[in-house]
Design a protein around this motif. Structure first.
Motif, PDB file in Angstrom:
ATOM      1  N   LEU A   1       0.834  -1.203   0.000  1.00 60.31           N
ATOM      2  CA  LEU A   1       0.000   0.000   0.000  1.00 60.31           C
ATOM      3  C   LEU A   1       0.873   1.260   0.000  1.00 60.31           C
ATOM      4  N   ARG A   2       1.948   1.267   0.788  1.00 67.97           N
ATOM      5  CA  ARG A   2       2.854   2.424   0.784  1.00 67.97           C
ATOM      6  C   ARG A   2       3.429   2.649  -0.621  1.00 67.97           C
ATOM      7  N   THR A   3       3.783   1.569  -1.315  1.00 69.61           N
ATOM      8  CA  THR A   3       4.298   1.677  -2.687  1.00 69.61           C
ATOM      9  C   THR A   3       3.220   2.221  -3.611  1.00 69.61           C
ATOM     10  N   ALA A   4       1.993   1.742  -3.453  1.00 70.53           N
ATOM     11  CA  ALA A   4       0.875   2.223  -4.278  1.00 70.53           C
ATOM     12  C   ALA A   4       0.618   3.707  -4.027  1.00 70.53           C
ATOM     13  N   VAL A   5       0.667   4.115  -2.781  1.00 67.05           N
ATOM     14  CA  VAL A   5       0.469   5.517  -2.436  1.00 67.05           C
ATOM     15  C   VAL A   5       1.539   6.370  -3.113  1.00 67.05           C
ATOM     16  N   THR A   6       2.776   5.904  -3.092  1.00 66.31           N
ATOM     17  CA  THR A   6       3.874   6.638  -3.726  1.00 66.31           C
ATOM     18  C   THR A   6       3.657   6.761  -5.227  1.00 66.31           C
ATOM     19  N   ARG A   7       3.157   5.718  -5.872  1.00 71.33           N
ATOM     20  CA  ARG A   7       2.869   5.784  -7.314  1.00 71.33           C
ATOM     21  C   ARG A   7       1.802   6.830  -7.609  1.00 71.33           C
ATOM     22  N   LEU A   8       0.770   6.876  -6.796  1.00 67.50           N
ATOM     23  CA  LEU A   8      -0.275   7.877  -6.998  1.00 67.50           C
ATOM     24  C   LEU A   8       0.211   9.280  -6.652  1.00 67.50           C
ATOM     25  N   THR A   9       1.139   9.395  -5.718  1.00 65.74           N
ATOM     26  CA  THR A   9       1.704  10.695  -5.364  1.00 65.74           C
ATOM     27  C   THR A   9       2.424  11.306  -6.563  1.00 65.74           C
ATOM     28  N   GLU A  10       3.014  10.467  -7.399  1.00 66.36           N
ATOM     29  CA  GLU A  10       3.660  10.974  -8.612  1.00 66.36           C
ATOM     30  C   GLU A  10       2.641  11.689  -9.504  1.00 66.36           C
ATOM     31  N   VAL A  11       1.417  11.179  -9.559  1.00 67.17           N
ATOM     32  CA  VAL A  11       0.366  11.845 -10.332  1.00 67.17           C
ATOM     33  C   VAL A  11      -0.024  13.151  -9.644  1.00 67.17           C
ATOM     34  N   LEU A  12      -0.099  13.132  -8.323  1.00 66.33           N
ATOM     35  CA  LEU A  12      -0.460  14.344  -7.582  1.00 66.33           C
ATOM     36  C   LEU A  12       0.592  15.443  -7.743  1.00 66.33           C
TER      37      LEU A  12
ATOM     38  N   ARG B   1      -0.191  15.155 -19.128  1.00 62.09           N
ATOM     39  CA  ARG B   1       0.671  14.163 -18.460  1.00 62.09           C
ATOM     40  C   ARG B   1      -0.095  13.438 -17.351  1.00 62.09           C
ATOM     41  N   ALA B   2      -0.943  14.161 -16.633  1.00 58.50           N
ATOM     42  CA  ALA B   2      -1.744  13.537 -15.578  1.00 58.50           C
ATOM     43  C   ALA B   2      -2.697  12.511 -16.180  1.00 58.50           C
ATOM     44  N   ALA B   3      -3.353  12.865 -17.284  1.00 57.12           N
ATOM     45  CA  ALA B   3      -4.288  11.940 -17.935  1.00 57.12           C
ATOM     46  C   ALA B   3      -3.554  10.695 -18.425  1.00 57.12           C
ATOM     47  N   GLU B   4      -2.387  10.887 -19.004  1.00 59.44           N
ATOM     48  CA  GLU B   4      -1.597   9.739 -19.477  1.00 59.44           C
ATOM     49  C   GLU B   4      -1.219   8.823 -18.312  1.00 59.44           C
ATOM     50  N   ALA B   5      -0.770   9.407 -17.211  1.00 67.54           N
ATOM     51  CA  ALA B   5      -0.391   8.614 -16.036  1.00 67.54           C
ATOM     52  C   ALA B   5      -1.605   7.902 -15.441  1.00 67.54           C
ATOM     53  N   LEU B   6      -2.731   8.602 -15.366  1.00 65.38           N
ATOM     54  CA  LEU B   6      -3.949   7.981 -14.820  1.00 65.38           C
ATOM     55  C   LEU B   6      -4.435   6.845 -15.714  1.00 65.38           C
ATOM     56  N   ASN B   7      -4.383   7.044 -17.026  1.00 60.12           N
ATOM     57  CA  ASN B   7      -4.774   5.964 -17.939  1.00 60.12           C
ATOM     58  C   ASN B   7      -3.891   4.737 -17.743  1.00 60.12           C
ATOM     59  N   ALA B   8      -2.605   4.943 -17.565  1.00 62.46           N
ATOM     60  CA  ALA B   8      -1.691   3.814 -17.354  1.00 62.46           C
ATOM     61  C   ALA B   8      -2.015   3.088 -16.045  1.00 62.46           C
ATOM     62  N   LEU B   9      -2.292   3.848 -14.988  1.00 66.13           N
ATOM     63  CA  LEU B   9      -2.635   3.220 -13.705  1.00 66.13           C
ATOM     64  C   LEU B   9      -3.957   2.470 -13.790  1.00 66.13           C
ATOM     65  N   LEU B  10      -4.946   3.066 -14.442  1.00 65.37           N
ATOM     66  CA  LEU B  10      -6.238   2.394 -14.583  1.00 65.37           C
ATOM     67  C   LEU B  10      -6.100   1.125 -15.425  1.00 65.37           C
ATOM     68  N   ALA B  11      -5.302   1.175 -16.485  1.00 64.93           N
ATOM     69  CA  ALA B  11      -5.106  -0.014 -17.326  1.00 64.93           C
ATOM     70  C   ALA B  11      -4.435  -1.136 -16.539  1.00 64.93           C
ATOM     71  N   ALA B  12      -3.527  -0.775 -15.652  1.00 64.05           N
ATOM     72  CA  ALA B  12      -2.786  -1.790 -14.904  1.00 64.05           C
ATOM     73  C   ALA B  12      -3.531  -2.308 -13.674  1.00 64.05           C
ATOM     74  N   HIS B  13      -4.428  -1.504 -13.106  1.00 65.43           N
ATOM     75  CA  HIS B  13      -4.998  -1.884 -11.808  1.00 65.43           C
ATOM     76  C   HIS B  13      -6.514  -1.963 -11.750  1.00 65.43           C
ATOM     77  N   ALA B  14      -7.215  -1.401 -12.714  1.00 69.78           N
ATOM     78  CA  ALA B  14      -8.673  -1.333 -12.616  1.00 69.78           C
ATOM     79  C   ALA B  14      -9.333  -2.404 -13.477  1.00 69.78           C
TER      80      ALA B  14
END
Length: 182
Positions: free
Chosen positions: A59-70, A77-90
């Motif tokens: 969870l700490r690692t996941a939080v850090t990955r999302l912090t990069e978007v924040l 760039r935010a949309a690209e990063a969010l799309n990549a996270l959603l593709a990998a995890h959602a």
């Protein structure tokens, strides 16, 4: 791992965990569990058996990955990063009702999804919804000197730059003093 209740705010949960992990990268499992409980997670889902040290590490690692978007101010760039996270995890969105809570949206890979996947999927979806609602990045790192707190600016008015009125006031006073010294 329940997205619960009418007051459920996944973006605020993300910010609270991101600020806590940013401040204390090795935040203990118990502190993470307390933050999750503050955001409506069930105590039975936060026992050491249900939320282990390994879950906390992930969870700490996941939080850090999302912090990069924040930390990303550019909407593209935010949309690209969010799309990549959603593709990998959602997974495809699904409505869920459990533990006496009203219907709510889940985008994790199911009830057996790990804490990290669940957190990334729900956090990325929350940020994606904010980005599409406002058409811009409304989050960021406080612009005040010596403050690195993340904020979420979804209120009315112009874009937010500070995490709190106190930081905004401190920055205005410092700028005023600099101008008068010059």
């Amino acid at each position: 791992m329940n997205d619960v209740g009418p007051a459920f705010r996944p973006a605020e949960r993300l910010l609270d965990l991101a600020n806590a992990v940013r401040t204390t990268p090795d935040l203990p499992r118990e502190a993470l569990a307390e933050l999750l409980a503050d955001h409506g997670e069930s105590p039975r889902d936060l026992t050491e058996e249900a939320f282990s040290e390994r879950d906390a590490d992930e969870l700490r690692t996941a939080v850090t990955r999302l912090t990069e978007v924040l930390d990303t101010a550019d909407p593209d760039r935010a949309a690209e990063a969010l799309n990549a996270l959603l593709a990998a995890h959602a997974a495809p969105p699904r409505l869920s009702r459990h533990d006496g809570h009203p219907w709510h949206l889940h985008v994790d890979r199911g009830d057996d999804a790990g804490w990290a996947d669940w957190f990334v999927a729900s956090g990325a979806l929350a940020l994606a919804q904010i980005l599409t609602q406002y058409g811009r990045v409304t989050w960021g790192t406080c612009a005040a000197d010596r403050c690195s707190t993340l904020y979420l600016g979804t209120g009315p008015g112009s874009a937010q730059r500070y995490c709190s009125p106190a930081c905004a006031r401190r920055a205005r006073v410092a700028a005023h003093r600099r101008r008068h010294r010059a």
